[in-house]
Write a protein that holds these residues in place. Structure first.
Motif, PDB file in Angstrom:
ATOM      1  N   PHE A   1      32.707  13.723  -4.291  1.00  0.00           N
ATOM      2  CA  PHE A   1      31.887  13.213  -2.965  1.00  0.00           C
ATOM      3  C   PHE A   1      31.945  11.886  -3.101  1.00  0.00           C
TER       4      PHE A   1
ATOM      5  N   GLN B   1      31.714   7.948  -0.340  1.00  0.00           N
ATOM      6  CA  GLN B   1      31.714   7.640   1.293  1.00  0.00           C
ATOM      7  C   GLN B   1      32.655   6.251   1.071  1.00  0.00           C
TER       8      GLN B   1
ATOM      9  N   SER C   1      31.785   3.965  -2.212  1.00  0.00           N
ATOM     10  CA  SER C   1      30.660   4.258  -3.001  1.00  0.00           C
ATOM     11  C   SER C   1      30.641   5.448  -3.858  1.00  0.00           C
ATOM     12  N   HIS C   2      30.687   5.676  -4.995  1.00  0.00           N
ATOM     13  CA  HIS C   2      30.464   6.772  -6.092  1.00  0.00           C
ATOM     14  C   HIS C   2      29.242   6.986  -6.334  1.00  0.00           C
ATOM     15  N   PRO C   3      28.706   8.331  -6.161  1.00  0.00           N
ATOM     16  CA  PRO C   3      27.463   8.776  -6.486  1.00  0.00           C
ATOM     17  C   PRO C   3      26.853   8.397  -7.631  1.00  0.00           C
ATOM     18  N   ILE C   4      27.568   8.186  -8.814  1.00  0.00           N
ATOM     19  CA  ILE C   4      26.945   7.775 -10.194  1.00  0.00           C
ATOM     20  C   ILE C   4      27.360   6.376 -10.551  1.00  0.00           C
TER      21      ILE C   4
ATOM     22  N   GLY D   1      28.789   3.787  -8.580  1.00  0.00           N
ATOM     23  CA  GLY D   1      28.319   2.951  -7.776  1.00  0.00           C
ATOM     24  C   GLY D   1      29.404   2.406  -6.881  1.00  0.00           C
TER      25      GLY D   1
END
Lengths: 687, 266
Positions: free
Chosen positions: B229, B231, B250-253, B255
């Motif tokens: 996931f 964005q 933007s990677h959830p972990i 950055g």
């Protein structure tokens, strides 16, 4: 030529829909609006205030030519762009002369116009223009509702003898709600609510709280020269995006993209029966041309748990209790335990497509809030006085509506949100917003858009699209990425998560509708049952699949079916599932004294994590969105009968029969047996 | 120190990540769902999209993955339309002197009428790891785009279907991936694009994005991919013949990864 035909058709439709409206005793239009909103909220909100507002405008249509932004926002189905365009249209072209003009305004499709005209017109009277005391008596309308409800099976809490000294319900299992309204056109409204929940006493005789369990009253006056609104008694305040100051009803993320960005209503009388989220005192909104000033003062008592601080030897607040239930000795002892004084104001500047607002207020409590004793809540508010400041804006630039708010709690953190709604093409609209709420931002009237229950300790980015082609097709999709920079309850590390939602609606005819929905959410929480000294996180995934069909059999009967599956998985466990199937029958004849609906539902879930919520029809101003879990059958029958003009009667009977349980509920609520049934009776007298 | 570990981790795992394929900020801002789009950067991910380019164009891009300097990618692309064909060339360099991947590609694309185009790309890959050695290999890509009705394109693309690899060891395989997708231009202002991507022996991803021209010279973009996931967002500015594009993912972990590109069309 073509446009002429269009206008003719439109006139036809409008006349038809207006004609229909006059005959219907029940209000499917409001039911429908409500359902769209309520369907998407998982929590059991109290929508009384909203229904009341919509019902009010059904009887006293809003004058579109004189309506302000916040009045238009009270009609929840209008989106901010439509409101902006309408206000701008009137500012540029002068008053609307004919309702057909609405179609020339950007963003107003036939469906919106049709819905709007159920609640508004272009020349209804406003203001105290014709006011005198004789009129007050003649034009004033009273509305009295008494509702009685009761769970038919005995719950454990009612069956404990007093001598045992154990915790028990002191009152009777009956629930009695009384509601009185007096309205004079659009200008004057008096509201009174009395409520006694199951287990509460009719008349409390204990210490600070003598009298009926919950009383709420307000007097609301509109448009007296410069005073646009005056409320004496209970009121709610809603400004900006809800970070600084927002009380009463607010919506979270849901299928309707446009209700996610908040539309603030400013000052409103409080008429709901939620016993927590309101102010009590005096507030007014004064208009100075482009400026509106709303000062307010509120003093009330709140329910709170408290404990003695060993160092200072003072009593401290450990938790605010918001349920409004005062059934046991313990709950009664906490009732009205502390006092809260709130005073402040809001200054708003509105000009054409721009609106700016500043909010400042202070809340004072009679006792200190105790500091959190866990790592996750160590940044929570302590002390007894909190000052909040906020600034918010919205601006419409061509087809883009920009909104945002910056909030600060003095001596601690900051929270802000910025976003935009854009109508990209006539069919496609987009909503995006970014939020950043610090872990030490506090407000006791905070209802900003958030994944957590309050807008603090969260950062996130939300993006959504809506495709709407006429009435036939509608597709909504959004994704939300969120991070929690600090620990949370049962999450012992900073964590991340995301959500994806999509819903497709196909309505080949006015009375037929197919809905497909899929939602997935992933979040992190402590690994359950871990034996290590330090908790680690695991990802939990919750998925939801829904299919629904609605169709009319004939002019009186329509049917509705739904199938819903939830799927829940922790990293460390297998998938668990929940299933709900239901059949609704709705009977809404155009002109009959009797109308009603019934549902039979089958549910089979593997536990709490896969429970499924379903909105239910209820008696007027009554709501239920039960969360179904375990295995069994749920049934309800809900009817309304008009005895004569002005006198209506409602009855709802429902039961849940579990096939895999021998007792239902726990603690004082526990019922022996596998059946839980409830009856509600309501009578309304309008005079 | 943290940076060192991050670098180390990415160096070690980069063979399987393969996200180092730089699609240009316009496509990246739409979640890399570019298989059915027309742009100079489609050279990287379905060169059939270059046949709509009428004049010679070139572009350069720079990406800083997860905001770590050692994980940056530099890339250049050029498209030369000829009478019957379009020619494209691209060059990409990823990593630092410690670990570096180079990829050079030559594309030949041909349009058959207005509604169908296809392309073949030949890539030369070089990998050099300090104190370890160098290796190189070839791969090819093939794809097509088809306009079903006005402004609605469907497309399919395969990268490295023959699973060529650097050496005999399996961990050095260049991933093989397949994409199918569609794009639709609703008005002159709005483009919506989607793509399903399957990495062979890897994960399946769905990506979707949109571009909205808020003004003739300014476009805003956004997108989401589902697995993992992520964005995406970005904007593009067009000034006469120059265009400047910016994207951030933007990677959830891990950055944020910003990317910027400059293009010129003659």
């Amino acid at each position: 030529m073509l446009s002429r035909i269009k206008i003719l058709l439109l006139t036809g439709f409008l006349c038809l829909s207006l004609g229909l409206q006059a005959q219907q005793s029940n209000d499917p239009i409001i039911e429908y609006i409500l359902e769209v909103i309520a369907e998407n909220q998982s929590e059991d909100f109290d929508y009384t205030e909203l229904v009341e507002r919509l019902n009010f405008y059904r009887r006293n249509p809003l004058n579109l030519n004189k309506a302000s932004r916040d009045e238009l926002q009270e009609l929840v189905f209008l989106n901010p762009l439509q409101i902006s365009n309408l206000l701008d249209h009137i500012a540029v072209n002068g008053k609307l002369i004919d309702i057909l003009e609405l179609q020339s305004i950007d963003g107003f499709d036939l469906q919106t116009i049709r819905t709007l005209l159920n609640f508004s017109s272009i020349n209804s009277p406003t203001g105290f223009e014709n006011f005198n005391w004789a009129n007050l008596k003649k034009e004033g309308r009273s509305d009295l509702i008494v509702r009685y409800g009761r769970i038919l099976e005995e719950q454990a809490g009612f069956n404990i003898p007093e001598e045992t000294g154990r915790s028990r319900y002191l009152g009777t299992p009956d629930r009695v709600f009384t509601r009185y309204r007096f309205n004079y056109l659009n200008n004057l409204q008096f509201s009174l609510n009395l409520d006694k929940d199951a287990g509460e006493q009719f008349w409390t005789t204990q210490g600070r709280s003598i009298g009926p369990d919950f009383v709420s009253a307000s007097l609301y006056v509109k448009d007296v020269s410069k005073f646009k609104k005056i409320v004496l008694g209970d009121f709610s305040l809603q400004f900006g995006q809800g970070l600084t100051l927002w009380s009463g009803l607010s919506f979270g993320k849901g299928a309707d993209l446009f209700s996610i960005a908040k539309q603030d209503l400013g000052l409103r009388p409080y008429t709901s029966i939620n016993e927590f989220s309101f102010f009590r005192g005096l507030a007014t909104q004064i208009n100075f041309g482009r400026f509106d000033f709303t000062p307010f003062i509120s003093f009330r008592r709140l329910d709170a748990g408290s404990s003695l601080n060993a160092v200072t030897n003072l009593s401290e607040i450990t938790s605010l209790q918001i349920s409004g239930l005062h059934r046991t000795q313990n709950e009664l002892a906490n009732k009205n335990r502390i006092s809260q004084l709130v005073l402040g104001g809001n200054l708003q500047y509105n000009y054409r497509k721009l609106s700016l607002g500043l909010t400042a207020y202070q809340s004072n409590y009679s006792e200190n809030f105790a500091p959190g004793n866990a790592v996750y809540n160590q940044f929570e508010f302590t002390g007894r006085r909190l000052t909040n400041l906020g600034a918010h804006y919205n601006y419409t630039l061509n087809n883009i509506y920009l909104f945002g708010e910056l909030a600060h709690s003095v001596n601690s953190g900051v929270a802000f949100i910025n976003g935009a709604i854009a109508s990209l093409t006539p069919q496609i609209s987009a909503l995006v917003f970014h939020r950043n709420y610090q872990k030490d931002y506090y407000s006791y009237f905070n209802q900003g858009i958030s994944e957590g229950s309050l807008a603090f300790n969260e950062r996130g980015f939300f993006g959504g699209l809506q495709y709407k082609s006429g009435r036939k097709y509608e597709f909504n999709v959004y994704t939300d990425l969120f991070k929690f920079p600090w620990l949370r309850f049962r999450v012992d590390a900073p964590s991340v998560g995301h959500e994806l939602f999509s819903q497709f609606t196909y309505s080949p005819k006015r009375t037929t509708k197919f809905i497909l929905r899929y939602r997935i959410e992933e979040k992190q929480q402590n690994v359950s049952g871990a034996t290590t000294p330090i908790n680690t996180l695991e990802t939990i995934r919750r998925q939801n699949y829904r299919f629904e069909v609605q169709y009319a059999l004939n002019k009186s009967f329509s049917l509705r079916n739904r199938a819903e599956v939830t799927q829940f998985k922790k990293e460390s466990t297998q998938n668990t599932y929940g299933l709900l199937l239901y059949q609704d029958v709705l009977y809404n004849p155009l002109s009959s004294k009797l109308s009603g609906n019934a549902r039979i539902a089958y549910f089979n879930t593997e536990g709490f994590d896969t429970r499924i919520y379903a909105y239910e029809n209820d008696v007027l101003y009554g709501f239920s969105i039960p969360g179904l879990q375990n295995k069994g059958i749920r049934f309800y029958l809900n009817g309304r009968y008009t005895l004569k003009r002005g006198v209506d009667f409602w009855l709802k009977y429902s039961f849940t029969h579990y096939t895999d349980l021998e007792t239902i509920g726990s603690g004082l609520d526990q019922i022996d047996g596998n059946l839980r049934s409830e009856v509600k009776v309501q009578i309304r007298y309008q005079f | 120190m943290i940076k060192f570990y991050t670098t180390l981790i990415f160096t070690l795992f980069s063979c399987t990540v393969f996200a180092q394929n730089l699609n240009g900020p316009r496509i990246q801002a739409m979640a890399n769902a570019g298989v059915a789009m027309q742009d100079i950067w489609t050279l990287k991910n379905n060169a059939a999209g270059i046949t709509s380019i009428e004049n010679t164009a070139f572009a350069i891009a720079y990406e800083n993955r997860f905001s770590v300097k050692e994980l940056s990618t530099k890339s250049a692309a050029v498209v030369i339309p000829l009478k019957k064909y379009s020619l494209g060339a691209s060059f990409q360099s990823y990593g630092s002197p410690v670990y570096q991947e180079l990829k050079s590609g030559l594309s030949l694309a041909k349009a058959f009428g207005e509604n169908f185009s296809t392309a073949l790309t030949l890539n030369y890959h070089q990998l050099s790891i300090q104190n370890y050695g160098n290796t190189s290999t070839f791969s090819f890509q093939v794809g097509f785009q088809y306009q079903v009705f006005k402004n609605f394109w469907v497309a399919a693309h395969a990268a490295n279907p023959n699973k060529s690899q650097y050496t005999e060891t399996e961990s050095n395989t260049l991933p093989a991936l397949y994409q199918i997708g569609a794009s639709y231009t609703f008005t002159d202002k709005l483009l919506v694009t989607s793509e399903i991507e399957q990495v062979v022996d890897g994960k399946l991803d769905f990506k979707t994005g949109l571009e909205y021209k808020i003004a003739p010279f300014l476009a805003l973009r956004g997108g989401t991919s589902v697995n993992t996931f992520q964005q995406f967002g970005g904007f593009g500015i067009l000034y006469q013949k120059i265009n400047l594009d910016f994207a951030i993912s933007s990677h959830p972990i891990l950055g944020y990864s910003p990317q910027i590109a400059l293009g010129y069309a003659f």
